[in-house]
Design an enzyme around this catalytic site. Structure first.
Site, short mmCIF file in Angstrom:
data_model
loop_
_atom_site.label_atom_id
_atom_site.label_comp_id
_atom_site.label_asym_id
_atom_site.label_seq_id
_atom_site.Cartn_x
_atom_site.Cartn_y
_atom_site.Cartn_z
N GLY A 1 59.29 26.20 88.13
CA GLY A 1 59.25 27.20 87.07
C GLY A 1 57.95 27.05 86.30
CB CYS B 1 57.56 22.28 91.07
SG CYS B 1 56.08 22.53 90.07
CE1 TYR B 2 60.02 22.56 83.00
CE2 TYR B 2 62.03 23.58 83.81
CZ TYR B 2 61.30 23.04 82.77
OH TYR B 2 61.82 22.99 81.51
CG HIS C 1 55.74 24.64 94.80
ND1 HIS C 1 56.82 25.20 94.16
CD2 HIS C 1 54.85 24.34 93.83
CE1 HIS C 1 56.59 25.25 92.86
NE2 HIS C 1 55.40 24.73 92.63
CD GLU D 1 59.00 26.24 96.69
OE1 GLU D 1 59.02 25.05 97.05
OE2 GLU D 1 58.73 26.60 95.53
CB SER E 1 67.91 57.17 104.90
OG SER E 1 67.60 55.81 105.16
N GLY E 2 68.14 56.56 108.18
CA GLY E 2 67.27 56.16 109.29
C GLY E 2 66.46 54.92 108.94
N GLY E 3 66.44 54.55 107.67
CA GLY E 3 65.76 53.31 107.27
C GLY E 3 66.61 52.11 107.67
CB VAL E 4 65.73 48.54 108.32
CG1 VAL E 4 65.03 48.20 107.04
CG2 VAL E 4 66.44 47.33 108.85
CG ASP E 5 67.56 48.06 103.49
OD1 ASP E 5 67.25 47.23 104.37
OD2 ASP E 5 66.95 48.18 102.43
CB SER E 6 71.09 53.49 105.09
OG SER E 6 70.23 54.18 105.95
CE LYS F 1 63.77 45.79 104.52
NZ LYS F 1 64.20 46.98 103.77
#
Ligand code: XMP
Length: 505
Positions: A50, A77-78, A164, A166, A218-223, A361
């Protein structure tokens, strides 16, 4: 694994790394108490990095009882400094703040850095340093500015690293997570794309029961992934509504329909509403007016169809975990849909089904692949809801749509051929509202230019123009001018965001 958020950007990255090591992780606010943690019975707790100093007046504090729970803890870290400070070590300004790549020397002792080289490069970003470890801790690494760059108290199950692990700039950071997860926490690596799907299917089935459910596609990945998942769970109880506003790219409507109808045998209503949208847009040139018209008409069409399926009680939505974290709210059981499909009216109330709300994602993409969605959908670059209407400056007519569709196909095709499609955040064509003079076959032409836009970005908040190789630009330019009547000039947009935006409108 619970990741206590002491600085949001770090916490998300940590949660993703933990999941990449196949352990399910969730981010929790720093106000969480020891009691709340105990109730959730996690396999371990990570205190994130942080921006603060433990001595700052407004320093982020945690409930120190967390350190006495007997649950394995890793401070980063923090978080590492919070552990040292709370357990009686010393955190001080050494006068050597460390930012960026730093050489670290390990002692070879301990669990966390087991098997890692004595000298390794790690990514640091801190002002204060832990100068003495608390009693009972072994120092397992140090750097010039951090006498205690890593420490652990194996019997108490408490670990800390100043750097870090990560971030990608710490090359062997993933091993630190694995040691903590598998050795210190004894966590089974059971979070896989297979287990994600199994758990989601069970959750969706128990939520929906025998009811009917609708999904705006919609054709997008999420929907698409959300629809495929709900279909796998409840089959014919799902009806997808694909409002095709006619502002999609070449072949896109057909591809979405084919994928879902043939591949998944899904109930799909493909509403071809291009005429309605073009009529509503006729003569409209103001960007915000275009967006508003498209948004409202989209809802109206969706609502008409949804009303026909009057017994649908649930609405599927492709909310992802970062949206959930950012909104900072708990689960609201019954939400009006109007933030979501873009503003459905207040009197249309559904229960929401959000099968992706625990996923990042990259996990959504993995699930999509596992469920058999084609790569063209899973790895598709983002595309705006209002579609090509915001890439056609000025009047949106069928003629201008067709010019842009043909040219845009060539842009994407050449970028794919050059192997750049996956690296580039978005690449597309824009059709401005000006024309210029050219010459073709001894004839004067007076036609539109095509603006090629290709950008690199992490999250669309900022973006830089892509340094496309000249030969790719040349291929795009010559093909567009030879193959697309109506275009006689090609220009490349070299604007970053800010001050520009990715889309032109
Ligand atoms: P800008 O142009 O603001 O775009 O830099 C940032 C990202 O958002 C996408 N975008 C949209 N996506 N509905 C969407 O679903 C929209 O109305 C919309 N407008 C822009 C854009 O493509 C880029 O990825």
């Amino acid at each position: 694994m619970l990741v206590v958020d002491l600085g949001a950007q770090y916490a998300q990255l940590i949660a993703r790394r933990v999941r990449e090591a196949h352990v399910y992780s969730e981010i929790v606010p720093r106000s969480i108490t020891a009691l709340e943690i105990r109730e959730r019975n996690p396999i371990g707790v990570i205190l994130s990095g942080g921006p603060a100093s433990v001595y700052a007046d407004d320093a982020y504090e945690i409930d120190e009882e967390i350190l006495a729970l007997g649950v394995p803890i890793l401070g980063i870290c923090y978080g590492h400094q919070v552990i040292a400070h709370s357990l009686g070590g010393t955190v001080a300004k050494t006068g050597t703040a460390e930012y960026g790549r730093t050489e670290m020397v390990g002692t070879g002792a301990g669990v966390l850095l087991d098997g890692l080289p004595e000298h390794q490069s790690v990514w640091m970003s801190h002002g204060d340093s832990v100068t003495t470890a608390p009693d009972g801790f072994t120092v397992t690494a140090s750097t010039e500015g951090s006498p205690v760059a890593a420490m652990e108290n194996r019997s108490a199950g408490i670990f800390g690293v100043q750097y870090h692990p990560e971030v990608a700039h710490t090359p062997r950071g993933d091993e630190v997570f694995k040691h903590f997860l598998y050795e210190a926490c004894q966590a089974p690596p059971s979070w896989t794309r297979h287990s994600i799907i199994e758990e989601s299917l069970a959750a969706v089935r128990s939520q929906i029961g025998d009811s009917q459910v609708i999904c705006g596609l919609s054709g997008g990945v999420d929907s698409s992934v959300a629809a495929a998942l709900v279909h796998a769970a409840v089959g014919d109880q799902l009806t997808c509504i694909f409002v095709d506003h006619g502002l999609l790219r070449a072949g896109e409507g057909v591809q979405v329909e084919e994928t879902f109808r043939r591949h998944f045998d899904i109930n799909l209503i493909h509403v071809k509403a291009q005429d309605r949208f073009l009529d509503a847009l006729a003569g409209v040139t103001d960007p915000e007016a275009k967006r508003k018209i498209i948004g409202e008409l989209f809802i109206r069409v969706f609502e008409e169809i949804a009303a026909e399926i009057s017994d649908a009680q649930f609405l599927v939505q492709g909310t992802l975990y970062p949206d959930v974290i950012e909104s900072g709210t708990g689960t609201a059981a019954k939400i009006k849909t109007h933030h979501n499909v873009g503003g459905l009216p207040d009197d249309m109330v559904f229960d929401l089904v959000e099968p992706l709300r625990d996923l990042f994602k990259d996990e959504v993409r993995a699930v999509g692949e596992e469920l058999g969605l084609p790569a063209e959908i899973v790895w598709r670059q983002p595309f705006p809801g209002p579609g090509l209407a915001v890439r056609i400056i000025g009047d949106v007519t069928l003629e201008r749509l067709e010019i842009l569709r043909a040219a845009d196909t060539i842009v994407v095709d050449e970028i794919r051929k050059a192997g750049l499609y996956g690296e580039i955040w978005q690449s597309f064509g824009v059709l401005p509202a000006i024309r210029s003079v050219g010459v073709q076959g001894d004839e004067r032409t007076y036609a539109y230019p095509l603006i090629v836009r290709a950008v690199m970005s992490e999250d669309a908040m900022t973006a830089d123009w892509a340094r496309l190789p000249y030969d790719v630009m040349e291929a795009i330019s010559s093909r567009v001018m030879n193959e697309v009547p109506g275009i006689n000039r090609v220009a490349y947009d070299i604007s970053s965001k800010p001050p520009s935006t990715i889309e032109w409108e």
